[in-house]
Scaffold this motif. Structure first.
Motif, PDB file in Angstrom:
ATOM      1  N   ASP A 216       5.690  50.118   5.944  1.00 54.12           N
ATOM      2  CA  ASP A 216       6.784  50.460   5.035  1.00 54.12           C
ATOM      3  C   ASP A 216       7.514  51.716   5.502  1.00 54.12           C
ATOM      4  N   ILE A 217       6.762  52.694   5.959  1.00 53.93           N
ATOM      5  CA  ILE A 217       7.393  53.920   6.453  1.00 53.93           C
ATOM      6  C   ILE A 217       8.205  53.603   7.706  1.00 53.93           C
ATOM      7  N   VAL A 218       7.602  52.858   8.618  1.00 50.39           N
ATOM      8  CA  VAL A 218       8.288  52.522   9.872  1.00 50.39           C
ATOM      9  C   VAL A 218       9.601  51.805   9.583  1.00 50.39           C
ATOM     10  N   ALA A 219       9.612  50.956   8.581  1.00 49.29           N
ATOM     11  CA  ALA A 219      10.826  50.227   8.223  1.00 49.29           C
ATOM     12  C   ALA A 219      11.932  51.179   7.759  1.00 49.29           C
ATOM     13  N   HIS A 220      11.557  52.346   7.231  1.00 46.76           N
ATOM     14  CA  HIS A 220      12.543  53.297   6.727  1.00 46.76           C
ATOM     15  C   HIS A 220      12.904  54.395   7.736  1.00 46.76           C
ATOM     16  N   LEU A 221      12.248  54.414   8.858  1.00 48.20           N
ATOM     17  CA  LEU A 221      12.530  55.456   9.845  1.00 48.20           C
ATOM     18  C   LEU A 221      13.990  55.485  10.300  1.00 48.20           C
ATOM     19  N   PRO A 222      14.635  54.342  10.499  1.00 50.22           N
ATOM     20  CA  PRO A 222      16.053  54.421  10.883  1.00 50.22           C
ATOM     21  C   PRO A 222      16.898  55.192   9.863  1.00 50.22           C
ATOM     22  N   LEU A 223      16.611  55.021   8.567  1.00 46.73           N
ATOM     23  CA  LEU A 223      17.346  55.769   7.542  1.00 46.73           C
ATOM     24  C   LEU A 223      17.077  57.266   7.672  1.00 46.73           C
ATOM     25  N   VAL A 224      15.831  57.615   7.909  1.00 50.74           N
ATOM     26  CA  VAL A 224      15.464  59.025   8.067  1.00 50.74           C
ATOM     27  C   VAL A 224      16.181  59.602   9.281  1.00 50.74           C
ATOM     28  N   PHE A 225      16.143  58.882  10.403  1.00 50.06           N
ATOM     29  CA  PHE A 225      16.788  59.374  11.612  1.00 50.06           C
ATOM     30  C   PHE A 225      18.290  59.545  11.416  1.00 50.06           C
ATOM     31  N   ARG A 226      18.909  58.591  10.746  1.00 52.82           N
ATOM     32  CA  ARG A 226      20.341  58.689  10.467  1.00 52.82           C
ATOM     33  C   ARG A 226      20.640  59.926   9.629  1.00 52.82           C
ATOM     34  N   THR A 227      19.796  60.159   8.622  1.00 54.84           N
ATOM     35  CA  THR A 227      19.979  61.315   7.752  1.00 54.84           C
ATOM     36  C   THR A 227      19.835  62.606   8.542  1.00 54.84           C
ATOM     37  N   LEU A 228      18.829  62.666   9.398  1.00 55.49           N
ATOM     38  CA  LEU A 228      18.609  63.864  10.199  1.00 55.49           C
ATOM     39  C   LEU A 228      19.759  64.132  11.161  1.00 55.49           C
ATOM     40  N   LYS A 229      20.409  63.067  11.593  1.00 50.34           N
ATOM     41  CA  LYS A 229      21.551  63.215  12.502  1.00 50.34           C
ATOM     42  C   LYS A 229      22.825  63.561  11.746  1.00 50.34           C
ATOM     43  N   GLY A 230      22.749  63.612  10.426  1.00 44.47           N
ATOM     44  CA  GLY A 230      23.919  63.972   9.626  1.00 44.47           C
ATOM     45  C   GLY A 230      24.814  62.813   9.267  1.00 44.47           C
ATOM     46  N   GLN A 231      24.370  61.592   9.533  1.00 41.71           N
ATOM     47  CA  GLN A 231      25.167  60.432   9.173  1.00 41.71           C
ATOM     48  C   GLN A 231      24.977  60.142   7.682  1.00 41.71           C
ATOM     49  N   LYS A 232      26.010  59.715   7.064  1.00 44.32           N
ATOM     50  CA  LYS A 232      25.981  59.436   5.628  1.00 44.32           C
ATOM     51  C   LYS A 232      25.255  58.128   5.336  1.00 44.32           C
ATOM     52  N   LEU A 233      24.436  58.159   4.287  1.00 48.19           N
ATOM     53  CA  LEU A 233      23.773  56.950   3.812  1.00 48.19           C
ATOM     54  C   LEU A 233      24.492  56.478   2.561  1.00 48.19           C
ATOM     55  N   THR A 234      24.402  55.188   2.306  1.00 50.72           N
ATOM     56  CA  THR A 234      24.975  54.659   1.072  1.00 50.72           C
ATOM     57  C   THR A 234      24.078  55.080  -0.082  1.00 50.72           C
ATOM     58  N   GLY A 235      24.594  54.997  -1.283  1.00 45.66           N
ATOM     59  CA  GLY A 235      23.799  55.311  -2.465  1.00 45.66           C
ATOM     60  C   GLY A 235      22.557  54.438  -2.546  1.00 45.66           C
ATOM     61  N   GLU A 236      22.706  53.177  -2.209  1.00 41.92           N
ATOM     62  CA  GLU A 236      21.576  52.244  -2.238  1.00 41.92           C
ATOM     63  C   GLU A 236      20.506  52.650  -1.212  1.00 41.92           C
ATOM     64  N   GLN A 237      20.954  53.039  -0.026  1.00 45.74           N
ATOM     65  CA  GLN A 237      20.003  53.468   1.003  1.00 45.74           C
ATOM     66  C   GLN A 237      19.259  54.736   0.578  1.00 45.74           C
ATOM     67  N   LEU A 238      19.980  55.665  -0.031  1.00 48.14           N
ATOM     68  CA  LEU A 238      19.340  56.900  -0.503  1.00 48.14           C
ATOM     69  C   LEU A 238      18.313  56.609  -1.592  1.00 48.14           C
ATOM     70  N   GLU A 239      18.673  55.731  -2.532  1.00 48.21           N
ATOM     71  CA  GLU A 239      17.741  55.370  -3.600  1.00 48.21           C
ATOM     72  C   GLU A 239      16.492  54.697  -3.034  1.00 48.21           C
ATOM     73  N   LYS A 240      16.677  53.808  -2.091  1.00 52.41           N
ATOM     74  CA  LYS A 240      15.557  53.106  -1.468  1.00 52.41           C
ATOM     75  C   LYS A 240      14.639  54.093  -0.751  1.00 52.41           C
TER      76      LYS A 240
END
Length: 126
Positions: free
Chosen positions: A90-114
């Motif tokens: 489950d964590i591995v599945a969310h790593l792309p979101l974490v990496f995107r966030t760390l790079k300063g890319q914007k996440l959608t509201g749904e992605q942030l909630e997830k």
């Protein structure tokens, strides 16, 4: 290369009040190699056994938060994700979101909630 780990290692050595020479003599280590690790010229050791020895030499209590930090810093400084994280699909599945966030890319509201739900689940130990 291993600057973050090296800095952490040096701070821990100084915290126990030892010069580089004292530390190496007492623990049977090569001062040149330890100096290179502390300056980030050599990467952190890759073997768990070597890291455990260094942690013990530095007075880090096994199982403590500092112990876990020591190993996590070594792995991330090597460009590796800690095994405990990779073991949880489950964590591995969310790593792309974490990496995107760390790079300063914007996440959608749904992605942030997830991501927030997953982090809460992990924090609650589920």
């Amino acid at each position: 290369m291993g600057l973050i780990f090296g800095e952490y290692f040096r701070k821990r050595r100084l915290k126990i009040g030892m010069t580089l020479r004292q530390f190496c003599l007492e623990n049977g280590l090569d001062a040149g190699n330890i100096s290179k690790i502390e300056r980030g010229i050599l990467p952190p050791p890759q073997s768990r056994e070597k890291l455990e020895k260094y942690a013990q030499f530095l007075g880090i209590e096994e199982g403590s938060d500092e112990w876990l930090d020591f190993f996590d810093i070594a792995r991330t400084d090597l460009g590796r994700i800690p095994e405990e994280i990779l073991a949880d699909k489950d964590i591995v599945a969310h790593l792309p979101l974490v990496f995107r966030t760390l790079k300063g890319q914007k996440l959608t509201g749904e992605q942030l909630e997830k991501l927030a739900r997953e982090l809460k689940r992990l924090n609650d130990g589920e």
